[in-house]
Design an enzyme around this catalytic site. Structure first.
Site, short mmCIF file in Angstrom:
data_model
loop_
_atom_site.label_atom_id
_atom_site.label_comp_id
_atom_site.label_asym_id
_atom_site.label_seq_id
_atom_site.Cartn_x
_atom_site.Cartn_y
_atom_site.Cartn_z
N CYS A 2 0.84 -1.20 0.00
CA CYS A 2 0.00 0.00 0.00
C CYS A 2 0.87 1.25 0.00
CB CYS A 2 -0.94 0.10 1.20
SG CYS A 2 -1.98 -1.33 1.42
N ARG A 27 2.82 0.52 -5.52
CA ARG A 27 2.77 -0.17 -4.23
C ARG A 27 1.47 -0.94 -4.04
NH1 ARG A 27 6.69 1.84 -0.88
NH2 ARG A 27 5.62 1.00 0.92
N TRP A 73 -3.06 -2.51 -1.64
CA TRP A 73 -2.81 -3.89 -2.06
C TRP A 73 -3.34 -4.74 -0.92
CZ3 TRP A 73 0.30 -8.10 -0.47
CH2 TRP A 73 0.54 -9.07 -1.44
N ASN A 99 -0.37 1.78 6.04
CA ASN A 99 0.39 0.77 5.31
C ASN A 99 1.06 -0.12 6.34
OD1 ASN A 99 2.07 -0.67 3.51
ND2 ASN A 99 3.67 0.88 3.68
N GLY A 100 0.80 -1.42 6.26
CA GLY A 100 1.40 -2.34 7.23
C GLY A 100 0.36 -3.37 7.64
N GLU A 477 15.53 -14.93 -14.78
CA GLU A 477 14.98 -13.58 -14.80
C GLU A 477 14.08 -13.38 -16.03
OE1 GLU A 477 14.51 -11.38 -12.81
OE2 GLU A 477 14.17 -9.57 -13.98
N LYS A 481 10.09 -12.38 -15.75
CA LYS A 481 9.54 -11.18 -16.38
C LYS A 481 8.41 -11.56 -17.32
CE LYS A 481 11.01 -8.90 -14.61
NZ LYS A 481 11.79 -8.34 -13.55
N GLU A 484 5.29 -12.72 -15.47
CA GLU A 484 4.76 -11.64 -14.64
C GLU A 484 3.91 -10.66 -15.44
OE1 GLU A 484 8.08 -9.44 -13.13
OE2 GLU A 484 6.92 -8.51 -11.52
N HIS A 500 16.32 -33.33 -17.11
CA HIS A 500 16.01 -34.05 -15.86
C HIS A 500 14.54 -33.90 -15.48
CE1 HIS A 500 20.16 -35.12 -15.23
NE2 HIS A 500 20.51 -33.86 -15.42
N LYS A 597 4.82 -3.57 -6.19
CA LYS A 597 6.27 -3.47 -6.34
C LYS A 597 7.03 -3.80 -5.07
CE LYS A 597 9.79 -1.22 -8.83
NZ LYS A 597 9.99 -2.43 -9.64
C1 F6R Z 1 9.89 -8.92 -10.35
C2 F6R Z 1 10.10 -8.14 -9.14
C3 F6R Z 1 10.11 -8.85 -7.83
C4 F6R Z 1 11.11 -8.16 -6.86
C5 F6R Z 1 11.03 -8.80 -5.47
C6 F6R Z 1 12.05 -8.22 -4.52
O1 F6R Z 1 9.91 -8.12 -11.50
O2 F6R Z 1 10.20 -6.94 -9.19
O3 F6R Z 1 10.42 -10.20 -7.99
O4 F6R Z 1 12.39 -8.30 -7.38
O5 F6R Z 1 9.74 -8.60 -4.95
O6 F6R Z 1 11.90 -6.85 -4.39
P1 F6R Z 1 13.07 -5.96 -3.78
O7 F6R Z 1 14.20 -5.98 -4.73
O8 F6R Z 1 12.45 -4.60 -3.64
O9 F6R Z 1 13.43 -6.57 -2.47
#
Ligand code: F6R
Length: 602
Positions: A2, A27, A73, A99-100, A477, A481, A484, A500, A597
């Site tokens: 949030c 957020r 969120w 937020n929390g 990665e 992406k 996601e 495997h 995020k």
């Molecule tokens: C994927 C993504 C997430 C963050 C993960 C850690 O695109 O952004 O997988 O990498 O939530 O976030 P941080 O780096 O902020 O600890």
């Protein structure tokens, strides 16, 4: 999760709150709301959906010079109008955004209900305005009531509250971020700086236990006991333009395209005559380290794999551990263990928890983050910033590249400092080649065929990404992406693992992106060919001069460079493939469903 914002000053608060919330939507974006105070009551407007949906519900902009706002969120209760913030007490005099997570909300709610309070939502937050209301009735001193209310809460919070008839905003933090922004004619509070970066770059990063009272011409910071607390004012060096989309359709597109600049900033002033320097970490400052653990989640975990591979090449014992598994998976630590928390936001709950556990067990901690003043930066013994600039798109792009480069620089420093380390044979060549990395990224961005390829490969059943060595991190990665933001089924594997088990899923409808770097890529070649003989189309992702290019069905080319950097360039190609594929499928690229995020819950 949030995002919260508060504003007090001359003139109207509503537009500032709404534009601030737009910059905080990374957020959370399942509901949004504001409350303004204008001398004739506290007016709350909230709705399910995004800030745009909130705007469209406001026939006339509510006016008032004091206000709070929230973008959510969901944690407690689904995204509904009732569960959207702000929440109020029964009479609607006190409005709160939060937020929390309040751990003891069930018990508090039951007690408050017994005393006649009525609740409208499923949220943990709603107990807060009711508590403030109760304590206000005891003493009529709202500041004291806020102090007593937060003293009753268990869990984590950044909260902001406004009260009918009062020219004030009350706020407090514990375990969730909260920044105070200072402009000449107005004050702000927000979960993150981009919320008010259009107005001011003068900030105070609040600490856990801080309580703030904002008035139109003054602000006060105290502890929960009411004693004054001194906090320093910092100037943020982000440009207000960093917070907007500029000429691009999406933040993600902008953030992919600004990687040459982000990387130049990451590197600037840190490499000279073959040595690496970080501010505040003098040469020799890691001389008492004998092993390293990286802890991280998601994309940051994939970047950490880069650091781990480089450190092992320098003979430094290294583990890379998913932060959420730290308790169970980490080997023993002591004061000679350096635990490096790699976290873009610096607020990821799993990563913070791992760092606290490691510190509790006696390890030395280092935060590698993008956000100055973040919890990780403040709690760890030392901090190194990746200097990528604000990243708003939920899918991390430029921060992966900047993390991997910063990690490569850190490993260079560790290899110099750690007593038993032996710098890898090609460590100097790697540093030399780094100088050209921003230019090479530029070349990839200018020449990439990713858009055409995305059109060609979509409409398949699954998408697999393989690579070995540095290519393994990039394959994981690339798959993360892709899934996601396209919502398509994608998996990443170490090349050799394909046979495997996963090979059972390989068909002519499962394109394989084979990432290679020009290092030791033999396994990627043989496994890609094995998959191809089962019908899978192969997309080679790496430099031109490689045997895989001759057999692949398509090729995404990167400039010839050191294998470490070739992996990062391959990753830029994969970022572009994911972006264009998601665009083709008309996905909400910057705000993928169910995600946010910074993941501040465990
Ligand atoms: C994927 C993504 C997430 C963050 C993960 C850690 O695109 O952004 O997988 O990498 O939530 O976030 P941080 O780096 O902020 O600890």
């Amino acid at each position: 999760m949030c995002g919260i914002i508060a504003r007090i000053g001359r003139g109207d608060a509503t537009e500032t709150l709404l534009s601030g919330l737009e910059n905080l939507e990374y957020r959370g974006y399942d509901s949004a709301g504001i409350a303004v105070q204008n001398g004739s009551g506290v007016k709350v407007h909230k709705t399910t959906g995004e800030v745009d949906d909130l705007k469209s519900t406001l026939d006339a902009r509510p006016s008032g010079n004091i206000g709070i706002g929230h973008t959510r969120w969901s944690t407690h209760g689904p995204p509904t109008d009732e569960n959207a913030h702000p929440h109020t007490d029964t009479a609607g005099d006190v409005a709160v955004v939060h937020n929390g997570v309040i751990d003891n909300y069930d018990a508090l709610r039951a007690e408050l209900r017994e005393r006649g309070h009525e609740f409208e939502s499923d949220t943990d937050t709603e107990v807060i305005p009711h508590l403030i209301d109760e304590y206000r009735q005891e003493s009529e001193d709202t500041e004291l009531a806020v102090r007593k209310a937060i003293d009753t809460l268990e869990g984590s919070y950044a909260i902001a509250a406004i009260v009918d008839g009062e020219e004030r905003v009350y706020a407090a933090r514990k375990g969730s971020p909260l920044v105070l922004g200072l402009d000449e004619e107005e004050w702000f509070l927000a979960s993150d700086v981009p919320a008010f970066l259009d107005h001011t770059d003068e900030v105070i990063y609040l600490e856990d236990g801080d309580l703030v009272v904002l008035e139109p011409d003054a602000y006060r910071i105290t502890n929960v006991a009411g004693e004054p607390v001194e906090r320093s004012v910092d100037t943020v060096d982000w440009d207000p333009e960093d917070a907007g989309k500029g000429e691009y359709d999406h933040y993600m597109q902008k953030e992919i395209h600004c990687q040459p600049t982000a990387l130049s900033n990451t590197i600037e002033g840190r490499v000279e005559d073959g040595t690496v320097a970080f501010d505040d970490l003098e040469s020799g400052s890691f001389a008492d380290v004998d092993c390293v653990q990286f802890v991280a989640c998601g994309t940051s975990f994939h970047a950490s794999m880069y650091g781990a591979q480089l450190l092992r090449a320098a003979a430094v014992p290294t583990e890379v551990i998913r932060a959420s598994e730290y308790e169970a998976a980490a080997g023993p630590v002591d004061e000679a263990t350096l635990v490096v928390a790699v976290t873009q936001s610096g607020e990821t709950a799993d990563t913070l928890d791992a760092v606290r556990t490691a510190a509790g067990r006696g390890a030395r901690t280092l935060a590698m983050t993008n956000v100055v003043g973040s919890t990780a930066a403040r709690e760890a013994d030392d901090a190194i910033y990746i200097r990528a600039g604000p990243e708003v798109g939920v899918a991390a792009t430029k921060t992966y590249s900047s993390q991997a480069v910063t990690l490569a620089l850190l490993t260079h420093r560790l290899a110099e400092d750690v007593p038993d380390a032996t710098p890898a044979d090609d460590a100097e060549a790697m540093l030399e080649a780094l100088e050209d990395l921003p230019r090479h990224v530029e070349t990839v961005l200018e020449t990439s065929q990713a858009r055409a390829l995305a059109w060609e490969v979509m409409d398949n059943q699954s998408y697999f990404f393989i690579g070995n060595g540095f290519g393994h991190s990039v394959a994981l990665e690339g798959a993360l992406k892709f899934k996601e933001i396209t919502y398509e089924h994608a998996e990443g594997f170490a090349s050799g693992e394909l046979k495997h088990g996963p090979l059972a899923l390989v068909t002519e409808e499962s394109p394989i992106f084979a990432v290679y770097t020009g290092g030791d890529d033999e396994k990627t070649k043989t496994n890609a060919i094995e998959a191809q003989s089962r019908g899978a189309p192969i997309v080679a992702v790496g430099p031109d001069d490689h045997p895989l290019v001759d057999v692949a069905d398509a090729h995404l080319c990167v400039p010839e460079t050191h294998p470490v950097w070739a992996g990062l360039l391959a990753n830029v190609q994969l970022q572009l493939v994911s972006y264009y594929a998601a665009k083709l499928l008309d996905r909400p690229i910057d705000k993928p469903r169910n995600l946010a995020k910074s993941v501040t819950v465990e």
